[in-house]
Scaffold this motif. Structure first.
Motif, PDB file in Angstrom:
ATOM      1  N   UNK A 250      17.155   2.680   5.224  1.00 50.81           N
ATOM      2  CA  UNK A 250      17.332   3.352   6.511  1.00 50.81           C
ATOM      3  C   UNK A 250      16.565   4.671   6.486  1.00 50.81           C
ATOM      4  N   UNK A 251      15.510   4.845   7.332  1.00 58.80           N
ATOM      5  CA  UNK A 251      14.758   6.106   7.341  1.00 58.80           C
ATOM      6  C   UNK A 251      15.478   7.177   8.158  1.00 58.80           C
ATOM      7  N   UNK A 257      17.184   5.994   2.936  1.00 63.04           N
ATOM      8  CA  UNK A 257      18.497   5.798   2.342  1.00 63.04           C
ATOM      9  C   UNK A 257      18.672   4.309   2.063  1.00 63.04           C
ATOM     10  N   UNK A 258      18.760   3.954   0.778  1.00 69.12           N
ATOM     11  CA  UNK A 258      18.964   2.557   0.405  1.00 69.12           C
ATOM     12  C   UNK A 258      20.412   2.187   0.686  1.00 69.12           C
ATOM     13  N   UNK A 259      20.610   1.152   1.503  1.00 67.80           N
ATOM     14  CA  UNK A 259      21.947   0.792   1.968  1.00 67.80           C
ATOM     15  C   UNK A 259      22.232  -0.674   1.676  1.00 67.80           C
ATOM     16  N   UNK A 291      25.629   3.304   1.150  1.00 67.48           N
ATOM     17  CA  UNK A 291      24.348   4.013   1.232  1.00 67.48           C
ATOM     18  C   UNK A 291      24.117   4.864  -0.016  1.00 67.48           C
ATOM     19  N   UNK A 292      22.871   4.921  -0.458  1.00 71.31           N
ATOM     20  CA  UNK A 292      22.519   5.678  -1.667  1.00 71.31           C
ATOM     21  C   UNK A 292      21.184   6.376  -1.463  1.00 71.31           C
ATOM     22  N   UNK A 293      21.136   7.645  -1.865  1.00 74.18           N
ATOM     23  CA  UNK A 293      19.892   8.416  -1.813  1.00 74.18           C
ATOM     24  C   UNK A 293      19.471   8.739  -3.242  1.00 74.18           C
ATOM     25  N   UNK A 305      25.551   8.600  -3.656  1.00 72.85           N
ATOM     26  CA  UNK A 305      25.983   7.631  -2.665  1.00 72.85           C
ATOM     27  C   UNK A 305      27.490   7.574  -2.548  1.00 72.85           C
ATOM     28  N   UNK A 306      27.928   6.713  -1.665  1.00 77.42           N
ATOM     29  CA  UNK A 306      29.336   6.495  -1.411  1.00 77.42           C
ATOM     30  C   UNK A 306      29.520   5.044  -0.995  1.00 77.42           C
ATOM     31  N   UNK A 307      30.677   4.469  -1.307  1.00 78.18           N
ATOM     32  CA  UNK A 307      30.988   3.097  -0.927  1.00 78.18           C
ATOM     33  C   UNK A 307      32.181   3.107   0.029  1.00 78.18           C
TER      34      UNK A 307
END
Length: 575
Positions: A250-251, A257-259, A291-293, A305-307
């Motif tokens: 996700x840009x 952001x890798x989701x 999502x993970x940055x 990131x967070x789940x």
């Protein structure tokens, strides 16, 4: 003559003056003396200055450098020397191994063991292929001291099709599996009653599944997959599970952001409970977003990131939201020699009848199934390479689980079901905190010899249960793979499992006693194999399992087969 007279008069005048001065000195009345003047020495430090490599000259005539020209006076020289031609050193190369797309294996052994595998793969075109896999492993049993059938079998078949295009690749697969085990672990106090009731201890499972995955190139949608499984047994149990996953970048303001997105549905039913005849229904619906940055700077890599999970419980109708940390980091302290890593993660773990039955095939078809809420899994460690052919990994972890599933021996009842004689396991849940330490070393002595060693230690803290049932305190394993020469090969696999604890019931046929805790002994299992490549396509092999000849109990009242031998052959081929 006049010039000479001039010089004579000048000389007479100088002489007269000298005589007059000398006479005056002799008549002087002032006494002479020596006067010493003393002054203290005061050192001083002059200012430092840097000598310029190229000094600045104010002379206008030297500011311009003169151009210097060098001339080489060369002339040809006749020579009769002839250099010898170089010759490259010859390096012996191993002939490239012929690779085949298909193979078939068949082996037979003690306890009337049969092992068979067939793997097929065929390229339809440059971008398409189709394949299949069939396997069977069975044994007629015959464990010493067991009074009931202890045979088992495990058969499965899988088919797949894959296609790879310029911008995407995709794959679909389907399969079926059938497993059969026996509840042969009847305690000694119940053997007579079980025989009198002519119990049937066989328990069969079947599994049909279908799934696929797809991967994209140069798009924000990286990959996606789906999977459906139908699992059941011969006791009227049935379970459906559907999983869909997608990975998207996700840009946001020039940052990606890798989701990960996950949808997980589980629904099943058991024909009855362990102590009641009521049907047991279970299931839930989960939606997870993670999502993970990723941040990189020099030797440091951090994933922030967070789940997030949404859970709808089918049985109770409750809706719950869960938030977990998803943070990890690695730092290269000394290139690849010393790498520090750590992180804190959490997850909503989906438990299922399929998962329980594959981990412990002696469970009863009367389980209460709910997901495990893993609050966090914190870990730190060091890894790297001690040399070019030796790597290591040392870590420590601390895990907090809510509703962690534990296998516990079922109590003895008078319902006369085939699994109610203390010969099956149920599942209980408890809040458990687990502290663990692990170490691992992998050595590639050369391309023909590989060795790996791993050891783990665990400490458990339970909330409601007296013990962390059937969880070992120590685990260890060692594997060796050795290609002796072009034809001979060998290997070994050794593992050690520490003590576990379980509960045990006594029943006199009228009332059940209070359960007490038993300690299952640790066990060591050594397995080895040796083989010979007759040619590129045909090989023979021999295996020995449980070489310590110890009929240990992996699960309470369920001894395993003692030392086993198996011999067979493998054939590789192409269509």
């Amino acid at each position: 003559m006049r010039k000479q007279i001039k010089y004579i008069l000048l000389a007479i005048l100088v002489l007269s003056v000298s005589l007059g001065f000398s006479q005056r000195t002799k008549n002087d009345t002032i006494n002479t003396g020596v006067i010493d003047v003393v002054k203290p020495y005061v050192p001083t430090i002059s200012d430092a200055f840097k000598v310029k490599e190229v000094p600045v000259l104010e002379d206008e005539t030297t500011e311009t450098k003169k151009e210097i020209k060098y001339n080489i006076f060369s002339f040809p020289v006749a020579s009769t020397f002839t250099p010898a031609k170089g010759k490259a050193a010859v390096v012996e190369k191993r002939a490239p191994t012929k690779l085949f797309d298909n193979y078939a294996t068949l082996g037979v052994g003690t306890y009337t063991t049969i092992l068979g595998e067939v793997y097929l793969n065929h390229a339809i075109s440059r971008n398409e292929s189709v394949g299949g896999y069939v396997s069977h492993h069975s044994s007629a049993g015959g464990i010493e001291g067991v009074d009931f059938n202890d045979d088992f079998s495990n058969s499965k078949i899988e088919l797949n099709y894959s296609s790879k295009l310029r911008d995407l690749s995709w794959n679909v697969e389907a399969g079926f599996q059938h497993q059969m085990y026996n509840w042969y672990g009847v305690p000694e106090s119940q053997i007579a009653q079980a025989k009198a009731n002519n119990i049937e201890v066989d328990h069969s499972f079947y599994d049909a599944h279908f799934g696929g995955d797809i991967a994209f190139e140069d798009t924000y949608i990286n990959s996606g997959s789906f999977f459906f499984r139908r699992f059941g047994d011969n006791q009227g149990s049935g379970e459906n599970r559907f999983i869909a996953k997608a990975k998207v970048d996700v840009p946001i303001n020039d940052v990606e952001i890798s989701t990960n997105l996950k949808i997980d549905y589980l629904g099943g039913t058991f024909d009855r409970g362990y102590t009641t005849t009521n049907t047991l229904d279970y299931g839930n619906f989960q939606v997870g977003l993670s999502p993970t940055y990723q941040l990189k700077q020099d030797d440091l890599t951090v994933n922030l990131g967070v789940s997030l999970f949404y859970l709808n419980d089918k049985a109770s109708g409750d809706n719950n939201f869960y938030v977990y940390p998803n943070i990890s980091a690695t730092y290269r302290l000394v290139n690849d020699v010393l790498i520090a890593y750590g992180g804190v993660k959490g997850d909503l773990i989906q438990n299922s009848y399929y998962g329980f039955a594959n981990e412990n095939p002696f469970v009863s078809p009367t389980l209460f199934i709910v997901p495990t809420d893993q609050l966090y899994n914190a870990y730190v460690g060091l890894k790297g390479k001690l040399s070019s052919n030796m790597s290591y990994n040392v870590s420590g972890s601390y895990v907090a689980d809510r509703n962690k599933a534990l296998y516990k021996n079922n109590e003895i009842t008078l319902t006369n079901e085939n699994y109610t004689y203390g010969n099956s396991f149920g599942v209980v849940y408890d809040d458990i905190e687990t502290f663990g330490v692990a170490g691992e070393i992998n050595v590639d002595v050369n391309r023909n010899f590989k060795l790996g060693l791993k050891a783990e230690y665990f400490s458990y803290d339970t909330d409601d249960e007296n013990e962390a049932w059937n969880l070992p305190d120590i685990k260890g394993s060692l594997f060796i793979d050795y290609q002796i020469d072009q034809h001979w090969f060998a290997g070994a696999n050794l593992f050690y499992i520490g003590e576990r604890k379980d509960q045990f019931f006594l029943n006199d046929g009228i009332t059940a006693t209070t359960p007490f805790t038993v300690v299952l002994d640790s066990y060591f299992d050594a397995n080895a194999h040796v083989g010979y490549h007759i040619n590129n396509q045909f090989s023979v092999f021999a295996k020995a399992n449980n070489m310590a000849n110890n009929a240990y109990q992996k699960w309470q009242n369920f001894p395993v087969q003692s030392i086993q031998f198996l011999a067979g052959a493998t054939y590789k081929f192409d269509f």
